[in-house]
Design a protein around this motif. Structure first.
Motif, PDB file in Angstrom:
ATOM      1  N   ARG A   1     -38.675 -16.747  43.733  1.00 41.28           N
ATOM      2  CA  ARG A   1     -39.621 -15.637  43.893  1.00 41.28           C
ATOM      3  C   ARG A   1     -39.803 -14.864  42.589  1.00 41.28           C
ATOM      4  NH1 ARG A   1     -34.707 -14.112  45.847  1.00 41.28           N
ATOM      5  NH2 ARG A   1     -34.025 -11.926  45.747  1.00 41.28           N
ATOM      6  N   PHE A   2     -38.751 -14.790  41.775  1.00 39.02           N
ATOM      7  CA  PHE A   2     -38.856 -14.102  40.488  1.00 39.02           C
ATOM      8  C   PHE A   2     -39.671 -14.926  39.486  1.00 39.02           C
ATOM      9  CE2 PHE A   2     -34.424 -12.814  41.949  1.00 39.02           C
ATOM     10  CZ  PHE A   2     -34.884 -11.704  42.638  1.00 39.02           C
ATOM     11  N   ILE A   3     -39.451 -16.226  39.493  1.00 37.71           N
ATOM     12  CA  ILE A   3     -40.218 -17.114  38.619  1.00 37.71           C
ATOM     13  C   ILE A   3     -41.696 -17.062  38.976  1.00 37.71           C
ATOM     14  CG2 ILE A   3     -40.572 -19.527  37.941  1.00 37.71           C
ATOM     15  CD1 ILE A   3     -37.543 -19.938  38.395  1.00 37.71           C
ATOM     16  N   ASP A   4     -41.984 -17.040  40.269  1.00 37.50           N
ATOM     17  CA  ASP A   4     -43.380 -16.962  40.721  1.00 37.50           C
ATOM     18  C   ASP A   4     -44.049 -15.683  40.224  1.00 37.50           C
ATOM     19  OD1 ASP A   4     -43.102 -19.377  41.999  1.00 37.50           O
ATOM     20  OD2 ASP A   4     -42.850 -18.516  44.014  1.00 37.50           O
ATOM     21  N   GLU A   5     -43.327 -14.558  40.266  1.00 35.99           N
ATOM     22  CA  GLU A   5     -43.879 -13.290  39.789  1.00 35.99           C
ATOM     23  C   GLU A   5     -44.137 -13.336  38.284  1.00 35.99           C
ATOM     24  OE1 GLU A   5     -44.724 -10.152  41.200  1.00 35.99           O
ATOM     25  OE2 GLU A   5     -44.835 -11.425  42.988  1.00 35.99           O
ATOM     26  N   PHE A   6     -43.205 -13.889  37.547  1.00 34.77           N
ATOM     27  CA  PHE A   6     -43.347 -14.045  36.098  1.00 34.77           C
ATOM     28  C   PHE A   6     -44.605 -14.834  35.757  1.00 34.77           C
ATOM     29  CE2 PHE A   6     -42.511 -17.007  32.533  1.00 34.77           C
ATOM     30  CZ  PHE A   6     -42.348 -16.109  31.488  1.00 34.77           C
ATOM     31  N   GLU A   7     -44.806 -15.933  36.467  1.00 30.87           N
ATOM     32  CA  GLU A   7     -45.953 -16.795  36.171  1.00 30.87           C
ATOM     33  C   GLU A   7     -47.267 -16.170  36.653  1.00 30.87           C
ATOM     34  OE1 GLU A   7     -44.706 -20.456  37.964  1.00 30.87           O
ATOM     35  OE2 GLU A   7     -43.592 -21.082  36.172  1.00 30.87           O
ATOM     36  N   LYS A   8     -47.241 -15.539  37.825  1.00 29.56           N
ATOM     37  CA  LYS A   8     -48.458 -14.917  38.359  1.00 29.56           C
ATOM     38  C   LYS A   8     -48.959 -13.799  37.451  1.00 29.56           C
ATOM     39  CE  LYS A   8     -48.284 -11.878  41.682  1.00 29.56           C
ATOM     40  NZ  LYS A   8     -48.057 -11.241  43.014  1.00 29.56           N
ATOM     41  N   ASN A   9     -48.019 -13.006  36.908  1.00 30.41           N
ATOM     42  CA  ASN A   9     -48.388 -11.866  36.069  1.00 30.41           C
ATOM     43  C   ASN A   9     -48.571 -12.232  34.599  1.00 30.41           C
ATOM     44  OD1 ASN A   9     -48.320  -9.592  38.010  1.00 30.41           O
ATOM     45  ND2 ASN A   9     -46.162 -10.150  38.222  1.00 30.41           N
TER      46      ASN A   9
ATOM     47  N   SER B   1     -46.387 -12.762  32.359  1.00 32.66           N
ATOM     48  CA  SER B   1     -45.520 -11.819  31.652  1.00 32.66           C
ATOM     49  C   SER B   1     -44.874 -12.471  30.436  1.00 32.66           C
ATOM     50  CB  SER B   1     -44.423 -11.306  32.596  1.00 32.66           C
ATOM     51  OG  SER B   1     -44.968 -10.787  33.786  1.00 32.66           O
ATOM     52  N   ASN B   2     -44.477 -11.630  29.493  1.00 32.97           N
ATOM     53  CA  ASN B   2     -43.611 -12.089  28.415  1.00 32.97           C
ATOM     54  C   ASN B   2     -42.145 -11.980  28.825  1.00 32.97           C
ATOM     55  OD1 ASN B   2     -45.983 -10.324  26.702  1.00 32.97           O
ATOM     56  ND2 ASN B   2     -45.734 -12.502  26.222  1.00 32.97           N
ATOM     57  N   CYS B   3     -41.891 -11.027  29.721  1.00 33.75           N
ATOM     58  CA  CYS B   3     -40.513 -10.782  30.173  1.00 33.75           C
ATOM     59  C   CYS B   3     -40.577 -10.230  31.590  1.00 33.75           C
ATOM     60  CB  CYS B   3     -39.843  -9.777  29.228  1.00 33.75           C
ATOM     61  SG  CYS B   3     -38.314  -9.048  29.835  1.00 33.75           S
ATOM     62  N   HIS B   4     -39.810 -10.814  32.480  1.00 31.09           N
ATOM     63  CA  HIS B   4     -39.735 -10.326  33.861  1.00 31.09           C
ATOM     64  C   HIS B   4     -38.282  -9.990  34.167  1.00 31.09           C
ATOM     65  CE1 HIS B   4     -41.370  -9.789  37.913  1.00 31.09           C
ATOM     66  NE2 HIS B   4     -40.231 -10.305  38.349  1.00 31.09           N
TER      67      HIS B   4
ATOM     68  N   THR C   1     -42.674  -7.045  33.204  1.00 29.57           N
ATOM     69  CA  THR C   1     -42.838  -6.776  34.623  1.00 29.57           C
ATOM     70  C   THR C   1     -41.465  -6.821  35.293  1.00 29.57           C
ATOM     71  OG1 THR C   1     -43.310  -9.119  34.996  1.00 29.57           O
ATOM     72  CG2 THR C   1     -45.197  -7.654  34.706  1.00 29.57           C
ATOM     73  N   TYR C   2     -41.442  -6.482  36.564  1.00 33.31           N
ATOM     74  CA  TYR C   2     -40.136  -6.465  37.233  1.00 33.31           C
ATOM     75  C   TYR C   2     -40.283  -6.707  38.726  1.00 33.31           C
ATOM     76  CZ  TYR C   2     -41.234  -1.677  38.759  1.00 33.31           C
ATOM     77  OH  TYR C   2     -41.818  -0.573  39.324  1.00 33.31           O
TER      78      TYR C   2
END
Length: 354
Positions: A116-124, A126-129, A209-210
Motif C-alpha cells: 500500500r505504501f509503494i502504491d501511494e509512492f507511485e500514484k503520487n 513522489s521523490n520520497c514517501h 508524501t506520506y
C-alpha cells in the motif's frame, strides 16, 4: 523496485542479549526479526534486496544465505562503522543504481505489509514517501512538522516535538535521495542523519508524501518493544500442532507446537508458540509467550515472555513474567544448604526479585 534493509548497529538498548548476537536475529514468535522485513518485501513483489550489515561480523550473511528460502536474491553490503541511516543509503548506491527502492529498518515490524505504501509512492509520483505512526515518545524518533496535509520540516530526536508522529522505519525513494545523502553533514553525534536528508529534499523542492500507519507498528529497539511485538504477532497466529500433548495436559487458544515439542501434565494457554524439541513438563505456559527450540520448562510457570534457545526453568516457584531470557539461560531452584539466591550474571543484566 528494489529494497534495502538495515541489519547493523550495536543494539545497545537490548544488552545483554546483543553482547552475543545481532539484534536482528532475535526471534519474535520464534522467527528472527529480520525475516519479517524480508518477507514483507517479497510479498510486495520485490526480488532484489540489499542487506547492510556490520563489517566486523558475518552473522547476518551466514544466517540468511542467498535469499532462496524467501524467493528473493540477497546482496550483502558491509558497513565499516555505524555512521547513520543516511550513510547506509550512501554506501548502497552501487547496488541501487538508478532504481526506486524501499528502505526498511530491519528491526521494525508493521502489520499489513508494504504494497500500500509503494502504491501511494507511485500514484503520487513522489521523490520520497514516508510512513508515519503516532507514538507516545516522539522525541526518540525523527518527527515531522505537518501543515495542512504537507510535511514542511523533519527534525531528528527533538526535545520539543512539533507533532506526535514518528517517521517510522519504512521509506520509499527515487534516486534523488543520493543527492541528499551526498550533500548533508554529520550531526553532533557524528552520524549522517536520515532526517537531515529528508530536510534537504524538502529544502530543494523535491516531493515528499506520506502515509499514516493505522494498524500497529513497532520499533523493536528496547526490551519491552520486543515483548509487545511478540504479543502482536502471536495474536495473529494460526494454531498448529506438530508436537505431542499427553492426556493429562490442556492446550487452549491459538497455540503452535513445532516438531518434537512435548507437553506433559501441563497447561498451555495461547496465543503461544513452543519450539522444536522443547519439553513442557508439569508446568504452566500463559498467553503471549514464545519459547524457542530445545528448551526445558519443568515444574515452573511462564507468561508474556520470550525464551531463546536451550533455556531451562526447573522448579522455579514464582511465575516468570514480562521477561526476556537469552540462549542457554538456566533458572533452577537451589539445592542443599544454605538456601540462598545464587547468581551468575553478565554485563548489563537486570533482575527483579519479589
Amino acid at each position: 523496485m528494489k529494497a534495502l534493509i538495515t541489519s547493523g548497529g550495536r543494539g545497545t538498548r537490548l544488552r545483554p542479549l546483543t553482547h552475543t548476537q545481532n539484534k536482528h536475529l532475535i526471534p519474535i514468535a520464534n522467527k528472527p526479526i529480520i525475516h519479517y522485513a524480508i518477507e514483507y518485501c517479497a510479498e510486495a513483489g520485490i526480488k532484489e534486496i540489499g542487506i547492510v550489515y556490520n563489517a566486523d561480523s558475518t552473522a547476518i550473511p551466514d544466517a540468511l544465505g542467498d535469499g532462496a528460502q524467501f524467493g528473493v536474491k540477497l546482496t550483502f553490503i558491509p558497513q565499516e562503522a555505524p555512521l547513520g541511516l543516511a550513510h547506509v543509503v550512501k554506501i548502497s548506491k552501487d547496488f541501487i543504481g538508478d532504481d526506486s527502492f524501499v528502505f526498511y529498518l530491519g528491526d521494525n515490524m508493521v502489520v499489513g505489509g508494504l504494497k500500500r505504501f509503494i502504491d501511494e509512492f507511485e500514484k503520487n509520483q513522489s521523490n520520497c514517501h514516508l510512513t508515519l505512526a503516532r507514538v507516545k515518545d516522539p522525541q526518540r524518533f525523527g518527527v515531522p512538522e505537518i501543515v495542512g496535509q504537507r510535511i514542511v520540516r523533519i527534525e531528528e530526536k527533538p526535545q520539543k516535538p512539533k507533532s506526535d508522529y514518528a517517521v517510522a522505519g519504512i521509506y520509499i525513494y527515487d534516486s534523488s535521495i543520493f543527492e541528499a545523502v551526498n550533500n548533508i553533514k554529520p550531526s553532533a553525534r557524528g552520524e549522517l542523519e536520515i532526517s537531515d536528508a529528508h530536510q534537504y529534499l524538502l529544502d530543494h523542492g523535491y516531493k515528499i508524501t506520506y502515509s499514516e500507519i493505522t494498524g500497529w507498528w513497532k520499533d523493536t529497539g528496547k526490551p519491552y518493544d520486543l515483548l509487545e511485538a511478540n504479543r502482536l504477532v502471536l495474536d495473529n497466529l494460526q494454531e498448529k500442532n506438530e508436537g505431542q500433548v499427553d492426556e493429562n495436559s490442556l492446550v487452549t487458544g491459538k497455540v503452535v507446537l513445532e516438531k518434537g515439542a512435548k507437553i506433559i501434565n501441563s497447561i498451555v494457554r495461547g496465543p503461544a508458540i513452543i519450539g522444536k524439541n522443547t519439553v513442557i513438563d508439569n508446568s504452566y505456559i500463559g498467553p503471549f509467550t514464545s519459547i524457542y527450540d530445545n528448551c526445558l520448562i519443568q515444574n515452573s510457570e511462564v507468561e508474556f515472555s520470550i525464551l531463546l534457545e536451550r533455556c531451562k526453568l526447573i522448579d522455579v516457584t514464582i511465575r516468570v513474567e514480562h521477561s526476556l531470557l537469552g540462549n542457554e539461560v538456566e533458572i533452577v531452584k537451589t539445592q542443599g544448604r544454605p538456601a540462598t539466591n545464587r547468581f551468575l550474571i553478565g554485563d548489563q543484566s537486570r533482575i527483579e526479585l519479589l
